[in-house]
Design a protein around this motif. Structure first.
Motif, mmCIF file in Angstrom:
data_model
loop_
_atom_site.group_PDB
_atom_site.id
_atom_site.type_symbol
_atom_site.label_atom_id
_atom_site.label_comp_id
_atom_site.label_asym_id
_atom_site.label_seq_id
_atom_site.Cartn_x
_atom_site.Cartn_y
_atom_site.Cartn_z
ATOM 1 N N PHE A 1 0.837 -1.202 0.000
ATOM 2 C CA PHE A 1 0.000 0.000 0.000
ATOM 3 C C PHE A 1 0.873 1.254 0.000
ATOM 4 O O PHE A 1 0.637 2.200 -0.757
ATOM 5 N N ILE A 2 1.931 1.232 0.835
ATOM 6 C CA ILE A 2 2.826 2.398 0.905
ATOM 7 C C ILE A 2 3.503 2.617 -0.450
ATOM 8 O O ILE A 2 3.589 3.738 -0.948
ATOM 9 N N ALA A 3 3.949 1.504 -1.068
ATOM 10 C CA ALA A 3 4.610 1.618 -2.381
ATOM 11 C C ALA A 3 3.641 2.175 -3.417
ATOM 12 O O ALA A 3 3.993 3.050 -4.225
ATOM 13 N N MET A 4 2.404 1.673 -3.411
ATOM 14 C CA MET A 4 1.381 2.159 -4.358
ATOM 15 C C MET A 4 1.085 3.636 -4.121
ATOM 16 O O MET A 4 1.003 4.434 -5.048
ATOM 17 N N ALA A 5 0.926 3.987 -2.861
ATOM 18 C CA ALA A 5 0.596 5.375 -2.514
ATOM 19 C C ALA A 5 1.751 6.295 -2.888
ATOM 20 O O ALA A 5 1.536 7.389 -3.416
ATOM 21 N N TYR A 6 2.996 5.841 -2.651
ATOM 22 C CA TYR A 6 4.150 6.658 -3.016
ATOM 23 C C TYR A 6 4.170 6.891 -4.525
ATOM 24 O O TYR A 6 4.349 8.004 -5.001
ATOM 25 N N GLY A 7 3.951 5.796 -5.271
ATOM 26 C CA GLY A 7 3.920 5.901 -6.736
ATOM 27 C C GLY A 7 2.819 6.829 -7.196
ATOM 28 O O GLY A 7 3.022 7.689 -8.057
ATOM 29 N N ALA A 8 1.640 6.679 -6.597
ATOM 30 C CA ALA A 8 0.481 7.476 -7.017
ATOM 31 C C ALA A 8 0.678 8.949 -6.705
ATOM 32 O O ALA A 8 0.010 9.793 -7.284
ATOM 33 N N ASN A 9 1.573 9.263 -5.799
ATOM 34 C CA ASN A 9 1.772 10.665 -5.433
ATOM 35 C C ASN A 9 3.049 11.269 -5.997
ATOM 36 O O ASN A 9 3.229 12.487 -5.926
ATOM 37 N N ASN B 1 -3.911 7.590 -8.994
ATOM 38 C CA ASN B 1 -4.147 8.917 -9.553
ATOM 39 C C ASN B 1 -2.810 9.668 -9.607
ATOM 40 O O ASN B 1 -2.537 10.522 -8.778
ATOM 41 N N HIS B 2 -1.995 9.322 -10.586
ATOM 42 C CA HIS B 2 -0.649 9.893 -10.631
ATOM 43 C C HIS B 2 -0.668 11.391 -10.925
ATOM 44 O O HIS B 2 -1.535 11.867 -11.663
ATOM 45 N N PRO B 3 0.292 12.112 -10.374
ATOM 46 C CA PRO B 3 0.453 13.515 -10.754
ATOM 47 C C PRO B 3 0.609 13.609 -12.275
ATOM 48 O O PRO B 3 1.248 12.746 -12.883
ATOM 49 N N GLU B 4 0.036 14.664 -12.842
ATOM 50 C CA GLU B 4 -0.055 14.714 -14.306
ATOM 51 C C GLU B 4 0.464 16.027 -14.885
ATOM 52 O O GLU B 4 0.147 17.107 -14.395
ATOM 53 N N LEU C 1 -0.878 18.087 -9.899
ATOM 54 C CA LEU C 1 0.381 17.500 -9.454
ATOM 55 C C LEU C 1 0.463 17.254 -7.944
ATOM 56 O O LEU C 1 1.177 16.362 -7.508
ATOM 57 N N GLY C 2 -0.245 18.054 -7.164
ATOM 58 C CA GLY C 2 -0.089 17.938 -5.716
ATOM 59 C C GLY C 2 -1.402 17.696 -5.000
ATOM 60 O O GLY C 2 -2.417 17.370 -5.625
ATOM 61 N N ASN C 3 -1.350 17.877 -3.706
ATOM 62 C CA ASN C 3 -2.527 17.662 -2.865
ATOM 63 C C ASN C 3 -2.762 18.862 -1.976
ATOM 64 O O ASN C 3 -1.825 19.559 -1.599
ATOM 65 N N SER C 4 -4.002 19.027 -1.592
ATOM 66 C CA SER C 4 -4.330 20.110 -0.673
ATOM 67 C C SER C 4 -4.439 19.544 0.748
ATOM 68 O O SER C 4 -3.554 18.824 1.194
ATOM 69 N N ALA C 5 -5.553 19.816 1.439
ATOM 70 C CA ALA C 5 -5.685 19.387 2.839
ATOM 71 C C ALA C 5 -5.614 17.867 2.954
ATOM 72 O O ALA C 5 -5.013 17.314 3.877
ATOM 73 N N PHE C 6 -6.221 17.181 1.988
ATOM 74 C CA PHE C 6 -6.146 15.716 2.017
ATOM 75 C C PHE C 6 -4.847 15.298 1.330
ATOM 76 O O PHE C 6 -4.653 15.550 0.146
ATOM 77 N N PRO C 7 -3.937 14.667 2.066
ATOM 78 C CA PRO C 7 -2.555 14.560 1.577
ATOM 79 C C PRO C 7 -2.242 13.371 0.662
ATOM 80 O O PRO C 7 -1.085 13.110 0.380
ATOM 81 N N LEU C 8 -3.262 12.657 0.224
ATOM 82 C CA LEU C 8 -2.977 11.399 -0.468
ATOM 83 C C LEU C 8 -3.829 11.228 -1.719
ATOM 84 O O LEU C 8 -5.031 11.480 -1.707
ATOM 85 N N ARG C 9 -3.164 10.778 -2.810
ATOM 86 C CA ARG C 9 -3.886 10.354 -4.014
ATOM 87 C C ARG C 9 -3.783 8.837 -4.092
ATOM 88 O O ARG C 9 -2.766 8.278 -3.683
ATOM 89 N N LEU C 10 -4.779 8.230 -4.671
ATOM 90 C CA LEU C 10 -4.682 6.787 -4.923
ATOM 91 C C LEU C 10 -5.087 6.500 -6.361
ATOM 92 O O LEU C 10 -6.095 7.032 -6.850
#
Ligand code: FE2
Length: 290
Positions: A30-38, A277-280, A266-275
Motif C-alpha cells: 500500500f505504501i509503495a502504491m501510494a508513493y507511486g500514485a503521489n 491517480n498519478h500527478p499529471e 500535481l499535488g494535494n491540498s488538505a487531504f494529503p494522499l492520491r490513490l
C-alpha cells in the motif's frame, strides 16, 4: 502429553507470525502504491487540430502544470522540471493552486520552482482558489516576486502569443474569483476573430461560461482527478464543486466548438494522499490543418 501441547502452541505461534507477515507485506504494498500514485509523474499528450491558425503554429506546444499545491518533487523539483524540459514547450501555463493556501503554504518553494520554469519557456499563470486563500498582503508580495521572475500572471487579461513570423493567437487568463462573471465574454468578444486559448482553474463552468464565450481551447485543473480513482474505469471519487463521482476530473471534453482539457494536477491540498491517480503534466501540441 506435554509435547503435544508444545506442538500446538508452536503451530499457533507460527500462524500468528504468518498473519503479521502478510499484514506487513500488504502495508508495504500500500505504501509503495501510494508513493507511486503521489510521486510518479505521468505525461498526457494531446494533439489539437485547427484550421484557424497559420502554419507557423503547427507543432506549437503548450505544457500545462496545475495544482502543484507546493508539492516538491525529488531534488528541488528537478524530476518535474526534467519532464517539462523534455517536452520542449513553447509556453508553460500554470492553471492555479501553485501554492497551497490552507495547510502547507510555502511561497519560497513556489518561487523557486517558477525561477527554474522560466528558464525553459515563457510561463503564464492564473490563480486558483488557493491563491485567494492566502492572506492578502502576503499574496500581494508573492505576486510582486512572481512578476520579478518574469512569470506573466494573467488576471482577467488577454495577451498575444506570437511566432517568429509575427502570427498570433490570443491567450486569456481568468482570475479564479471571476469565472462566473461576464468578464470572460468581454475578453473573448474583443478577440473574436482570433484563435483563443483560455486558462481557467475550475472546469465546471464549461457549459455555462467557457463554451458560450467562444473560447476554442480551455485548460483547467482544480478537480485533482477526483483524488482517489477507481482503477480501469477512469472515475474519480470526489472533487471540489462537483461532489461525489465527478465528471470533469481528467481528459478531454467538448461543448459546441470548445474543447477543454482537464489536468489531474500535481499535488494535494488538505487531504494529503492520491490513490490510483498519478500527478499529471498535460502537453498540448497544436496541429494546423487546412
Ligand atoms: Fe487544487
Amino acid at each position: 502429553m506435554k509435547k503435544k501441547t508444545d506442538l500446538k502452541k508452536l503451530e499457533k505461534r507460527r500462524k500468528q507470525v504468518r498473519g503479521i507477515g502478510i499484514r506487513l507485506l500488504l502495508l508495504l504494498l500500500f505504501i509503495a502504491m501510494a508513493y507511486g500514485a503521489n510521486n510518479r509523474i505521468e505525461v498526457s499528450e494531446y494533439t489539437y487540430e485547427t484550421s484557424q491558425l497559420s502554419f507557423s503554429f503547427d507543432g506549437f506546444r503548450i505544457v500545462q502544470l496545475s495544482d502543484l499545491h507546493n508539492k516538491i518533487f525529488p531534488k528541488n523539483n528537478e524530476t518535474l522540471l526534467r519532464e517539462v524540459r523534455a517536452l520542449e514547450p513553447d509556453i508553460i501555463v500554470l492553471t492555479g493552486d501553485a501554492i497551497d493556501g490552507k495547510t502547507h503554504t510555502d511561497i519560497p518553494a513556489a518561487l523557486q520552482f517558477m525561477e527554474q520554469a522560466v528558464q525553459i519557456a515563457p510561463v503564464y499563470y492564473v490563480s486558483g482558489n488557493h491563491e485567494h486563500a492566502v492572506q492578502q498582503d502576503i499574496f500581494t508580495q508573492y505576486l510582486e516576486k512572481v512578476k520579478e521572475l518574469g512569470v506573466r500572471y494573467l488576471s482577467n487579461e488577454a495577451v498575444q502569443i506570437s511566432t517568429e513570423s509575427g502570427q498570433t493567437f490570443t491567450l486569456i487568463g481568468m482570475d479564479d474569483n471571476s469565472l462566473q462573471a461576464n468578464i470572460l465574454q468581454t475578453l473573448t468578444a474583443d478577440a473574436k476573430d482570433d484563435f483563443q486559448v483560455l486558462l481557467a482553474h475550475e472546469p465546471q463552468y464549461l457549459t455555462e461560461s467557457y463554451a458560450p464565450s467562444g473560447a476554442d481551447l480551455v485548460l483547467a485543473g482544480h478537480a485533482h482527478g477526483g483524488q482517489f480513482r477507481i482503477p480501469f474505469v477512469h472515475q474519480g471519487i470526489w472533487a471540489p464543486d462537483q461532489g461525489l463521482f465527478p465528471k470533469l476530473t481528467e481528459g478531454s471534453f467538448t461543448e459546441g466548438d470548445t474543447t477543454m482539457y482537464v489536468s489531474r494536477g500535481l499535488g494535494n491540498s488538505a487531504f494529503p494522499l492520491r490513490l490510483c491517480n498519478h500527478p499529471e503534466i498535460v502537453s498540448v501540441t497544436l496541429r494546423v490543418v487546412k
